[in-house]
Design a protein around this motif. Structure first.
Motif, PDB file in Angstrom:
ATOM      1  N   ALA A 144      28.329  29.731  38.358  1.00  0.00           N
ATOM      2  CA  ALA A 144      29.643  29.647  37.711  1.00  0.00           C
ATOM      3  C   ALA A 144      29.580  30.238  36.302  1.00  0.00           C
ATOM      4  O   ALA A 144      30.467  30.981  35.882  1.00  0.00           O
ATOM      5  CB  ALA A 144      30.120  28.195  37.664  1.00  0.00           C
ATOM      6  N   ARG A 145      28.525  29.930  35.584  1.00  0.00           N
ATOM      7  CA  ARG A 145      28.376  30.472  34.221  1.00  0.00           C
ATOM      8  C   ARG A 145      28.159  31.984  34.239  1.00  0.00           C
ATOM      9  O   ARG A 145      28.656  32.699  33.377  1.00  0.00           O
ATOM     10  CB  ARG A 145      27.254  29.751  33.495  1.00  0.00           C
ATOM     11  N   LEU A 146      27.438  32.483  35.230  1.00  0.00           N
ATOM     12  CA  LEU A 146      27.264  33.927  35.365  1.00  0.00           C
ATOM     13  C   LEU A 146      28.591  34.606  35.700  1.00  0.00           C
ATOM     14  O   LEU A 146      28.863  35.712  35.227  1.00  0.00           O
ATOM     15  CB  LEU A 146      26.220  34.240  36.448  1.00  0.00           C
ATOM     16  N   THR A 147      29.408  33.943  36.495  1.00  0.00           N
ATOM     17  CA  THR A 147      30.739  34.473  36.817  1.00  0.00           C
ATOM     18  C   THR A 147      31.560  34.602  35.547  1.00  0.00           C
ATOM     19  O   THR A 147      32.194  35.640  35.305  1.00  0.00           O
ATOM     20  CB  THR A 147      31.458  33.559  37.838  1.00  0.00           C
ATOM     21  N   LEU A 148      31.556  33.569  34.724  1.00  0.00           N
ATOM     22  CA  LEU A 148      32.287  33.628  33.457  1.00  0.00           C
ATOM     23  C   LEU A 148      31.745  34.739  32.567  1.00  0.00           C
ATOM     24  O   LEU A 148      32.516  35.471  31.944  1.00  0.00           O
ATOM     25  CB  LEU A 148      32.212  32.281  32.732  1.00  0.00           C
ATOM     26  N   ASP A 149      30.440  34.903  32.519  1.00  0.00           N
ATOM     27  CA  ASP A 149      29.843  35.977  31.720  1.00  0.00           C
ATOM     28  C   ASP A 149      30.317  37.348  32.196  1.00  0.00           C
ATOM     29  O   ASP A 149      30.635  38.223  31.392  1.00  0.00           O
ATOM     30  CB  ASP A 149      28.314  35.921  31.776  1.00  0.00           C
ATOM     31  N   LYS A 150      30.376  37.549  33.513  1.00  0.00           N
ATOM     32  CA  LYS A 150      30.857  38.825  34.059  1.00  0.00           C
ATOM     33  C   LYS A 150      32.316  39.063  33.678  1.00  0.00           C
ATOM     34  O   LYS A 150      32.705  40.180  33.347  1.00  0.00           O
ATOM     35  CB  LYS A 150      30.711  38.851  35.581  1.00  0.00           C
ATOM     36  N   ILE A 151      33.124  38.014  33.724  1.00  0.00           N
ATOM     37  CA  ILE A 151      34.537  38.140  33.348  1.00  0.00           C
ATOM     38  C   ILE A 151      34.644  38.503  31.871  1.00  0.00           C
ATOM     39  O   ILE A 151      35.428  39.378  31.495  1.00  0.00           O
ATOM     40  CB  ILE A 151      35.312  36.852  33.679  1.00  0.00           C
ATOM     41  N   HIS A 152      33.859  37.853  31.019  1.00  0.00           N
ATOM     42  CA  HIS A 152      33.864  38.178  29.584  1.00  0.00           C
ATOM     43  C   HIS A 152      33.490  39.638  29.340  1.00  0.00           C
ATOM     44  O   HIS A 152      34.132  40.324  28.548  1.00  0.00           O
ATOM     45  CB  HIS A 152      32.885  37.292  28.816  1.00  0.00           C
ATOM     46  N   LEU A 153      32.443  40.093  30.010  1.00  0.00           N
ATOM     47  CA  LEU A 153      32.023  41.483  29.836  1.00  0.00           C
ATOM     48  C   LEU A 153      33.125  42.447  30.273  1.00  0.00           C
ATOM     49  O   LEU A 153      33.368  43.458  29.618  1.00  0.00           O
ATOM     50  CB  LEU A 153      30.734  41.750  30.613  1.00  0.00           C
ATOM     51  N   TYR A 154      33.771  42.131  31.374  1.00  0.00           N
ATOM     52  CA  TYR A 154      34.874  42.975  31.833  1.00  0.00           C
ATOM     53  C   TYR A 154      36.001  42.996  30.792  1.00  0.00           C
ATOM     54  O   TYR A 154      36.547  44.055  30.488  1.00  0.00           O
ATOM     55  CB  TYR A 154      35.410  42.468  33.174  1.00  0.00           C
ATOM     56  N   MET A 155      36.321  41.836  30.245  1.00  0.00           N
ATOM     57  CA  MET A 155      37.386  41.752  29.244  1.00  0.00           C
ATOM     58  C   MET A 155      37.026  42.555  27.992  1.00  0.00           C
ATOM     59  O   MET A 155      37.891  43.185  27.390  1.00  0.00           O
ATOM     60  CB  MET A 155      37.664  40.284  28.892  1.00  0.00           C
ATOM     61  N   LEU A 156      35.766  42.534  27.597  1.00  0.00           N
ATOM     62  CA  LEU A 156      35.338  43.294  26.424  1.00  0.00           C
ATOM     63  C   LEU A 156      35.401  44.803  26.663  1.00  0.00           C
ATOM     64  O   LEU A 156      35.815  45.556  25.789  1.00  0.00           O
ATOM     65  CB  LEU A 156      33.912  42.911  26.026  1.00  0.00           C
ATOM     66  N   LYS A 157      34.990  45.219  27.848  1.00  0.00           N
ATOM     67  CA  LYS A 157      34.992  46.646  28.160  1.00  0.00           C
ATOM     68  C   LYS A 157      36.406  47.192  28.353  1.00  0.00           C
ATOM     69  O   LYS A 157      36.657  48.354  28.104  1.00  0.00           O
ATOM     70  CB  LYS A 157      34.196  46.914  29.447  1.00  0.00           C
TER      71      LYS A 157
END
Length: 163
Positions: A144-157
């Motif tokens: 779940a935390r890795l999923t959130l990290d992926k979403i954050h990275l997508y939002m930043l990019k």
């Protein structure tokens, strides 16, 4: 030295990007799809953890839907010569997709994998059950935390995207 760095970051009013009001509002507008009726404990752990880390106070109106599916795998890592000690690795592979609810368009999709290992000693039944349940829960939370990290990275990019 680390204290000085932290002090300097907070003295200049540093705030992590994902805690900015705009990013928080977007994360709070993501609804996590419910698990199936026959969901396993690790699936419930994943969903509950993801909901709680996306947003502490859910908004009434959601703009996005996060659909997910989990595959679980086991792999034998070590087997002793006497066959009394074994080590296994459990992994969860989570595929997730975020949809824009208003027009049912896929905004973002990705996969995360979380792994954990446990030993099976001479008493296979008790040690296996305790170890498996513990590892399943922990790797679901990590997923779940890795999923959130992926979403954050997508939002930043993709600052200009809807998500």
């Amino acid at each position: 030295m680390p204290f000085i760095v932290i002090f300097l970051l907070f003295s200049c009013q540093f705030k992590p990007v994902y805690l900015s009001d705009n990013k928080k509002n977007i994360l709070c507008s993501i609804k996590v799809e419910n698990e199936t009726n026959s969901a396993l404990l690790y699936e419930m752990d994943y969903k509950n953890e993801l909901e709680s880390i996306l947003c502490a106070n859910k908004l009434e109106e959601t703009n996005f839907l996060l659909k997910w599916s989990i595959k679980k795998r086991y792999r034998e890592l070590i087997k002793s010569e006497s066959n009394t000690i074994k080590r296994y690795e459990a992994s969860l592979i989570v595929d997730f997709v975020i949809y824009d609810i208003s027009n049912d368009i896929i905004i973002y999709s990705n996969t995360v994998e979380s792994k954990g290992a446990y030993n099976i000693l001479e008493d296979e039944i008790i040690s296996t059950l305790a170890s498996q349940k513990s590892i399943d829960s922990q790797i679901a939370i990590i997923a779940a935390r890795l999923t959130l990290d992926k979403i954050h990275l997508y939002m930043l990019k993709n600052e200009n995207s809807k998500l």
